[in-house]
Design a protein around this motif. Sequence first.
Motif, PDB file in Angstrom:
ATOM      1  N   UNK A  98      52.122  29.475  31.693  1.00  0.00           N
ATOM      2  CA  UNK A  98      50.904  28.727  32.006  1.00  0.00           C
ATOM      3  C   UNK A  98      51.156  27.730  33.130  1.00  0.00           C
ATOM      4  N   UNK A  99      52.328  27.153  33.150  1.00  0.00           N
ATOM      5  CA  UNK A  99      52.679  26.251  34.246  1.00  0.00           C
ATOM      6  C   UNK A  99      52.679  26.983  35.566  1.00  0.00           C
ATOM      7  N   UNK A 100      53.185  28.206  35.560  1.00  0.00           N
ATOM      8  CA  UNK A 100      53.176  29.013  36.776  1.00  0.00           C
ATOM      9  C   UNK A 100      51.743  29.322  37.209  1.00  0.00           C
ATOM     10  N   UNK A 101      50.877  29.590  36.249  1.00  0.00           N
ATOM     11  CA  UNK A 101      49.473  29.853  36.562  1.00  0.00           C
ATOM     12  C   UNK A 101      48.837  28.609  37.178  1.00  0.00           C
ATOM     13  N   UNK A 102      49.161  27.451  36.632  1.00  0.00           N
ATOM     14  CA  UNK A 102      48.612  26.206  37.177  1.00  0.00           C
ATOM     15  C   UNK A 102      49.055  26.006  38.620  1.00  0.00           C
ATOM     16  N   UNK A 103      50.299  26.340  38.919  1.00  0.00           N
ATOM     17  CA  UNK A 103      50.809  26.210  40.290  1.00  0.00           C
ATOM     18  C   UNK A 103      50.069  27.175  41.211  1.00  0.00           C
ATOM     19  N   UNK A 104      49.891  28.404  40.753  1.00  0.00           N
ATOM     20  CA  UNK A 104      49.181  29.404  41.567  1.00  0.00           C
ATOM     21  C   UNK A 104      47.753  28.939  41.820  1.00  0.00           C
ATOM     22  N   UNK A 105      47.089  28.423  40.770  1.00  0.00           N
ATOM     23  CA  UNK A 105      45.717  27.945  40.910  1.00  0.00           C
ATOM     24  C   UNK A 105      45.650  26.764  41.876  1.00  0.00           C
ATOM     25  N   UNK A 106      46.596  25.855  41.748  1.00  0.00           N
ATOM     26  CA  UNK A 106      46.616  24.674  42.609  1.00  0.00           C
ATOM     27  C   UNK A 106      46.756  25.063  44.082  1.00  0.00           C
ATOM     28  N   UNK A 107      47.600  26.061  44.345  1.00  0.00           N
ATOM     29  CA  UNK A 107      47.879  26.457  45.719  1.00  0.00           C
ATOM     30  C   UNK A 107      46.935  27.537  46.242  1.00  0.00           C
ATOM     31  N   UNK A 108      45.991  27.977  45.418  1.00  0.00           N
ATOM     32  CA  UNK A 108      45.108  29.080  45.806  1.00  0.00           C
ATOM     33  C   UNK A 108      44.104  28.645  46.870  1.00  0.00           C
ATOM     34  N   UNK A 109      43.615  29.640  47.587  1.00  0.00           N
ATOM     35  CA  UNK A 109      42.585  29.413  48.593  1.00  0.00           C
ATOM     36  C   UNK A 109      41.327  28.856  47.918  1.00  0.00           C
ATOM     37  N   UNK A 110      40.697  27.814  48.465  1.00  0.00           N
ATOM     38  CA  UNK A 110      39.515  27.210  47.839  1.00  0.00           C
ATOM     39  C   UNK A 110      38.376  28.211  47.587  1.00  0.00           C
ATOM     40  N   UNK A 111      38.195  29.167  48.477  1.00  0.00           N
ATOM     41  CA  UNK A 111      37.142  30.166  48.297  1.00  0.00           C
ATOM     42  C   UNK A 111      37.441  31.037  47.070  1.00  0.00           C
ATOM     43  N   UNK A 112      38.706  31.428  46.913  1.00  0.00           N
ATOM     44  CA  UNK A 112      39.094  32.231  45.756  1.00  0.00           C
ATOM     45  C   UNK A 112      38.921  31.437  44.461  1.00  0.00           C
ATOM     46  N   UNK A 113      39.296  30.151  44.507  1.00  0.00           N
ATOM     47  CA  UNK A 113      39.127  29.304  43.318  1.00  0.00           C
ATOM     48  C   UNK A 113      37.658  29.198  42.945  1.00  0.00           C
ATOM     49  N   UNK A 114      36.795  29.007  43.945  1.00  0.00           N
ATOM     50  CA  UNK A 114      35.359  28.886  43.682  1.00  0.00           C
ATOM     51  C   UNK A 114      34.829  30.155  43.015  1.00  0.00           C
ATOM     52  N   UNK A 115      35.300  31.302  43.471  1.00  0.00           N
ATOM     53  CA  UNK A 115      34.862  32.569  42.871  1.00  0.00           C
ATOM     54  C   UNK A 115      35.323  32.675  41.415  1.00  0.00           C
ATOM     55  N   UNK A 116      36.548  32.297  41.149  1.00  0.00           N
ATOM     56  CA  UNK A 116      37.060  32.332  39.774  1.00  0.00           C
ATOM     57  C   UNK A 116      36.252  31.394  38.883  1.00  0.00           C
ATOM     58  N   UNK A 117      36.020  30.178  39.359  1.00  0.00           N
ATOM     59  CA  UNK A 117      35.245  29.211  38.578  1.00  0.00           C
ATOM     60  C   UNK A 117      33.827  29.738  38.312  1.00  0.00           C
ATOM     61  N   UNK A 118      33.241  30.378  39.322  1.00  0.00           N
ATOM     62  CA  UNK A 118      31.892  30.924  39.170  1.00  0.00           C
ATOM     63  C   UNK A 118      31.897  32.024  38.108  1.00  0.00           C
ATOM     64  N   UNK A 119      32.877  32.912  38.155  1.00  0.00           N
ATOM     65  CA  UNK A 119      32.959  33.997  37.168  1.00  0.00           C
ATOM     66  C   UNK A 119      33.179  33.460  35.754  1.00  0.00           C
ATOM     67  N   UNK A 120      33.862  32.339  35.649  1.00  0.00           N
ATOM     68  CA  UNK A 120      34.085  31.729  34.341  1.00  0.00           C
ATOM     69  C   UNK A 120      32.867  30.941  33.862  1.00  0.00           C
ATOM     70  N   UNK A 121      31.888  30.769  34.736  1.00  0.00           N
ATOM     71  CA  UNK A 121      30.723  29.965  34.387  1.00  0.00           C
ATOM     72  C   UNK A 121      31.033  28.477  34.404  1.00  0.00           C
ATOM     73  N   UNK A 122      32.054  28.093  35.172  1.00  0.00           N
ATOM     74  CA  UNK A 122      32.493  26.698  35.250  1.00  0.00           C
ATOM     75  C   UNK A 122      31.767  25.990  36.394  1.00  0.00           C
ATOM     76  N   UNK A 123      31.245  24.821  36.077  1.00  0.00           N
ATOM     77  CA  UNK A 123      30.576  24.013  37.098  1.00  0.00           C
ATOM     78  C   UNK A 123      31.230  22.635  37.110  1.00  0.00           C
ATOM     79  N   UNK A 124      31.716  22.233  38.281  1.00  0.00           N
ATOM     80  CA  UNK A 124      32.358  20.933  38.450  1.00  0.00           C
ATOM     81  C   UNK A 124      31.429  20.038  39.255  1.00  0.00           C
ATOM     82  N   UNK A 125      31.173  18.840  38.751  1.00  0.00           N
ATOM     83  CA  UNK A 125      30.304  17.890  39.432  1.00  0.00           C
ATOM     84  C   UNK A 125      31.061  16.586  39.632  1.00  0.00           C
ATOM     85  N   UNK A 126      31.202  16.205  40.897  1.00  0.00           N
ATOM     86  CA  UNK A 126      31.917  14.971  41.222  1.00  0.00           C
ATOM     87  C   UNK A 126      30.993  13.776  41.032  1.00  0.00           C
ATOM     88  N   UNK A 127      31.482  12.738  40.345  1.00  0.00           N
ATOM     89  CA  UNK A 127      30.751  11.501  40.100  1.00  0.00           C
ATOM     90  C   UNK A 127      31.386  10.423  40.989  1.00  0.00           C
TER      91      UNK A 127
END
Length: 140
Positions: free
Chosen positions: A85-114
């Motif tokens: 899981x730590x390795x996955x976190x590293x991969x996610x951290x270093x991933x391309x922002x567009x790819x991360x956005x697609x993954x978050x969208x597929x997961x139904x995850x919405x992040x809102x900055x306050x």
Amino acid sequence: MTDAQPPNQPPPLAAAAQTIITECDAKLERYRAALDAGADPAVVTEWISQTQAERARAEADLHTHSSNRPRRMSRTEIKDLVQALGDIATVRRDADPTDKAEVYQRLGLRLTYQPETQTVRAAVNLSAHRGVMVRVRGGT
């Protein structure tokens, strides 16, 4: 994490099935002794058949209930999982922002900055995971 897992106790139905098997084995021993003592073989044979059928049902129940229960993970398995899981976190951290956005969208995850509190609110739409997910790319 190891200590937080439930103990390796058989489920109640598996324990009941094991008790029936033990009782059937004791009956079969008594029936053998009855035969040795001169009891009517036809009567004892009927008892043996009934007891063997009861034992077979209990064995099937035991197998069903024992194979469906979760087993405890060892310390090594937990350590390996956490490292993966730590390795996955590293991969996610270093991933391309567009790819991360697609993954978050597929997961139904919405992040809102306050901005006023400098925090991020995360929300997941669980209904997005029902049914078949279809991916459409390009101009369609």
